[in-house]
Write an enzyme that holds these catalytic residues in place. Structure first.
Site, PDB file in Angstrom:
ATOM      1  N   TYR A  39     -35.570   8.973  29.248  1.00 21.23           N
ATOM      2  CA  TYR A  39     -36.839   9.705  29.306  1.00 21.23           C
ATOM      3  C   TYR A  39     -37.983   8.711  29.310  1.00 21.23           C
ATOM      4  O   TYR A  39     -38.001   7.776  28.520  1.00 21.23           O
ATOM      5  CB  TYR A  39     -36.984  10.641  28.097  1.00 21.23           C
ATOM      6  CG  TYR A  39     -37.106  12.079  28.572  1.00 21.23           C
ATOM      7  CD1 TYR A  39     -38.252  12.485  29.244  1.00 21.23           C
ATOM      8  CD2 TYR A  39     -36.082  12.982  28.399  1.00 21.23           C
ATOM      9  CE1 TYR A  39     -38.356  13.781  29.733  1.00 21.23           C
ATOM     10  CE2 TYR A  39     -36.179  14.277  28.879  1.00 21.23           C
ATOM     11  CZ  TYR A  39     -37.319  14.669  29.552  1.00 21.23           C
ATOM     12  OH  TYR A  39     -37.409  15.940  30.033  1.00 21.23           O
TER      13      TYR A  39
ATOM     14  N   GLU B  33     -41.663   9.706  30.023  1.00 20.41           N
ATOM     15  CA  GLU B  33     -42.956  10.355  30.343  1.00 20.41           C
ATOM     16  C   GLU B  33     -44.092   9.367  30.169  1.00 20.41           C
ATOM     17  O   GLU B  33     -44.136   8.618  29.192  1.00 20.41           O
ATOM     18  CB  GLU B  33     -43.168  11.570  29.429  1.00 20.41           C
ATOM     19  CG  GLU B  33     -42.343  12.756  29.849  1.00 20.41           C
ATOM     20  CD  GLU B  33     -42.646  14.005  29.018  1.00 20.41           C
ATOM     21  OE1 GLU B  33     -43.426  13.911  28.071  1.00 20.41           O
ATOM     22  OE2 GLU B  33     -42.064  15.064  29.347  1.00 20.41           O
TER      23      GLU B  33
ATOM     24  N   ASP C 202     -50.528  12.677  55.331  1.00 20.54           N
ATOM     25  CA  ASP C 202     -49.174  13.027  54.891  1.00 20.54           C
ATOM     26  C   ASP C 202     -48.191  12.395  55.873  1.00 20.54           C
ATOM     27  O   ASP C 202     -47.933  12.935  56.946  1.00 20.54           O
ATOM     28  CB  ASP C 202     -49.027  14.549  54.857  1.00 20.54           C
ATOM     29  CG  ASP C 202     -47.633  14.986  54.425  1.00 20.54           C
ATOM     30  OD1 ASP C 202     -46.746  14.123  54.295  1.00 20.54           O
ATOM     31  OD2 ASP C 202     -47.434  16.205  54.231  1.00 20.54           O
TER      32      ASP C 202
ATOM     33  N   THR D  40     -42.512  11.098  51.846  1.00 17.82           N
ATOM     34  CA  THR D  40     -41.185  11.225  51.245  1.00 17.82           C
ATOM     35  C   THR D  40     -40.489   9.892  51.432  1.00 17.82           C
ATOM     36  O   THR D  40     -40.778   9.146  52.377  1.00 17.82           O
ATOM     37  CB  THR D  40     -40.339  12.313  51.926  1.00 17.82           C
ATOM     38  OG1 THR D  40     -40.184  11.961  53.304  1.00 17.82           O
ATOM     39  CG2 THR D  40     -40.995  13.682  51.839  1.00 17.82           C
TER      40      THR D  40
ATOM     41  N   LYS E 168     -36.820  10.228  54.448  1.00 18.81           N
ATOM     42  CA  LYS E 168     -36.750  10.530  55.887  1.00 18.81           C
ATOM     43  C   LYS E 168     -36.611   9.206  56.646  1.00 18.81           C
ATOM     44  O   LYS E 168     -35.633   8.514  56.428  1.00 18.81           O
ATOM     45  CB  LYS E 168     -37.956  11.376  56.292  1.00 18.81           C
ATOM     46  CG  LYS E 168     -37.947  12.738  55.550  1.00 18.81           C
ATOM     47  CD  LYS E 168     -39.097  13.663  55.901  1.00 18.81           C
ATOM     48  CE  LYS E 168     -39.030  14.941  55.068  1.00 18.81           C
ATOM     49  NZ  LYS E 168     -40.213  15.807  55.259  1.00 18.81           N
TER      50      LYS E 168
ATOM     51  N   ARG F 135     -33.837  10.686  47.874  1.00 22.56           N
ATOM     52  CA  ARG F 135     -34.708  11.855  47.996  1.00 22.56           C
ATOM     53  C   ARG F 135     -35.853  11.713  47.013  1.00 22.56           C
ATOM     54  O   ARG F 135     -35.635  11.505  45.829  1.00 22.56           O
ATOM     55  CB  ARG F 135     -33.947  13.143  47.650  1.00 22.56           C
ATOM     56  CG  ARG F 135     -32.698  13.384  48.434  1.00 22.56           C
ATOM     57  CD  ARG F 135     -32.327  14.862  48.401  1.00 22.56           C
ATOM     58  NE  ARG F 135     -33.264  15.580  49.228  1.00 22.56           N
ATOM     59  CZ  ARG F 135     -33.236  15.561  50.567  1.00 22.56           C
ATOM     60  NH1 ARG F 135     -32.308  14.881  51.217  1.00 22.56           N
ATOM     61  NH2 ARG F 135     -34.137  16.224  51.259  1.00 22.56           N
TER      62      ARG F 135
HETATM   63  C1  LIG Z   1     -40.770  16.815  54.518  1.00 27.72           C
HETATM   64  C2  LIG Z   1     -42.242  16.980  54.402  1.00 27.72           C
HETATM   65  C3  LIG Z   1     -42.852  17.264  53.173  1.00 27.72           C
HETATM   66  C4  LIG Z   1     -42.100  17.672  51.937  1.00 27.72           C
HETATM   67  O1  LIG Z   1     -41.138  16.846  51.462  1.00 27.72           O
HETATM   68  P1  LIG Z   1     -40.016  17.425  50.460  1.00 27.72           P
HETATM   69  O2  LIG Z   1     -39.445  16.175  49.869  1.00 27.72           O
HETATM   70  O3  LIG Z   1     -39.092  18.232  51.270  1.00 27.72           O
HETATM   71  O4  LIG Z   1     -40.732  18.234  49.421  1.00 27.72           O
HETATM   72  C5  LIG Z   1     -44.233  17.271  53.114  1.00 27.72           C
HETATM   73  N1  LIG Z   1     -44.970  17.032  54.214  1.00 27.72           N
HETATM   74  C6  LIG Z   1     -44.415  16.792  55.411  1.00 27.72           C
HETATM   75  C7  LIG Z   1     -45.302  16.528  56.590  1.00 27.72           C
HETATM   76  C8  LIG Z   1     -43.028  16.771  55.550  1.00 27.72           C
HETATM   77  O5  LIG Z   1     -42.496  16.565  56.753  1.00 27.72           O
END
Ligand SMILES: *Cc1c(COP(=O)(O)O)cnc(C)c1O
Length: 429
Positions: free
Chosen positions: A56, A58, A209, A235, A238, A244
């Site tokens: 933990y 936090e 994003d 993320t 990807k 993840r």
């Molecule tokens: C995949 C994605 C997210 C969210 O990611 P998660 O890990 O699935 O919550 C946010 N914004 C965009 C543009 C994405 O492609």
């Protein structure tokens, strides 16, 4: 059933071992073309499965609410240092459990409830967290959406690119507090400078994003938004090919607010085993081999788009600059929906997802499009030739989708192809 090389420690649980073995077989004997997926390295998986899962922590390094965080502090600091260096950012937060959490934390950090946010329309490529009626984001903040230019098949001025005139007009009309750039189903470069110019013109903050393209940015295959954006979210699983999870980069002036929004604003204890795996992935992404990998991802996607077009599928926007192709199925077969295509391809061992195309006449559940990505199978070693072959297999099985023999035959060909490109082959022998 082939055992995965990573389940040595769970031999006592036959049910889970059996399921993992089946998933291992699925991932390595069928084609993984979901644009948001990848094959993480064994080092990333080992860190994710490490003893740090027990701790933990936090708070943040040096300011924890629990004892015993000497080592964890060093791990999180290492991850933050590697990440700021990778993208040239002032400040990093590596604790978001996912990309969605990262986005909501940024909204919480930078906005008051009811503030206006300008983001991309969902049916034209935006993400659920960009103001979908189903998402908590639309309940707290007032989202206005921009879109892409109309379809235009003239290669000299291809349509379905982000409509910056529309972005600017909406920004002037609605005076958003925040503009969001970035998408989940968009195959073109996203110019961060153009967004910055509009944000400055209306006094808005800019969030980029980069969930999908973070790896391409790290590898130098997509423009880096960090010099232009107040905040960059992404993320780690990807194109970046890590565990993840999510992460946030921001300018120093926003650091305190962003950190407080992630914890205690959104989350409790961070997943330090995942933070360690993020550190591993950030180091991997800084290697010259990773830059070569991302260049190959893009080369493969371009070859895939060309081959799909030759088979009669229409790549939305005329092609791709990144790792994905959105294929308009109507040109291939007016009767074929994204839903049916995804199901038939799944039976043939080709894993994809249906996706709306701009101004799709069909619902998000049915759709007229299919989204495919090259990041995972490029990790497995596939090149332009293999992606041309995959396009041909897709066309064949979709043309003969009622013929069980064709489906079986394509499935066998896919298995043969995948056998030559097992991403974990060198760790299993
Ligand atoms: C995949 C994605 C997210 C969210 O990611 P998660 O890990 O699935 O919550 C946010 N914004 C965009 C543009 C994405 O492609």
């Amino acid at each position: 059933m082939s055992a995965s090389p990573f389940d040595d420690f769970i031999r006592d649980d036959a049910e889970v071992v059996e399921l993992l073995g089946r998933e291992w077989a699925r991932q390595t004997s069928t084609l993984q073309l979901i644009a948001s997926e990848n094959f993480a390295s064994p080092a990333v998986m080992a860190a994710t499965g490490s003893i740090l899962t027990n701790k933990y922590a936090e708070g943040y390094p040096g300011r924890r609410y629990y004892g015993g965080n000497q080592v964890v502090d060093e791990i999180e600091d290492l991850a933050r240092r590697r990440l700021t260096a990778l993208f040239g950012a002032d400040h990093a937060n590596v604790q978001p459990h996912s990309g969605a959490n990262a986005n909501v934390a940024v909204y919480q950090a930078l906005l008051n409830p009811g503030d206006t946010v300008l983001a991309m329309r969902l049916d034209q490529g935006g993400h659920l967290t960009h103001g979908s009626p189903a998402s908590i984001t639309s309940k707290f903040w007032n989202f206005v959406s921009y879109g892409v230019t109309p379809r235009n098949d003239d290669p000299a001025s291809p349509g379905e690119h982000i409509d910056f005139e529309n972005v600017r007009a909406l920004a002037l009309e609605h005076r958003p507090t925040l503009i969001v750039a970035g998408a989940t189903a968009y195959s073109r470069f996203i110019d961060p400078a153009a967004f910055r110019e509009i944000a400055d013109e209306v006094g808005a903050l800019l969030m980029f994003d980069s969930a999908h393209v973070a790896g391409l940015i790290a590898g130098g295959s997509h423009p880096n938004p960090v010099p232009y954006a107040d905040v960059v979210t992404f993320t780690t699983h990807k194109t970046l090919r890590g565990p993840r999870g999510g992460a946030i980069l921001c300018r120093e002036e926003h650091a305190k607010k962003v950190d407080s929004a992630v914890f205690p604003g959104q989350q409790g204890g961070p997943l330090e085993h995942v933070v360690a795996a993020k550190a591993v992935a950030f180091k991997e992404a800084a290697q010259p081999a990773f830059a070569r990998y991302t260049a190959q991802i893009v080369a493969n996607a371009r070859a895939f788009a060309t081959a799909l077009a030759n088979e009669g599928f229409r790549p939305v926007s005329g092609g791709t600059d990144n790792h994905m192709v959105i294929a308009d199925l109507r040109d291939f077969d007016a009767e074929l929906t994204g839903k049916v295509a995804q199901e038939v391809l799944d039976r043939a061992g080709i894993t994809t997802n249906r996706n709306q195309i701009p101004d799709d006449p069909r619902s998000p559940f049915i759709t007229s499009g299919l989204r495919v990505g090259t990041a995972a199978e490029t990790t497995a070693g596939m090149g332009e030739g293999e992606f041309a072959q995959i396009a041909a297999l897709m066309a064949r099985v979709l043309r003969h989708r009622d013929d069980e023999n064709v489906i079986e035959d394509v499935r066998a060909q896919v298995a043969t192809l995948c056998a030559g490109f097992n991403p974990y082959a060198r760790f299993t022998s």
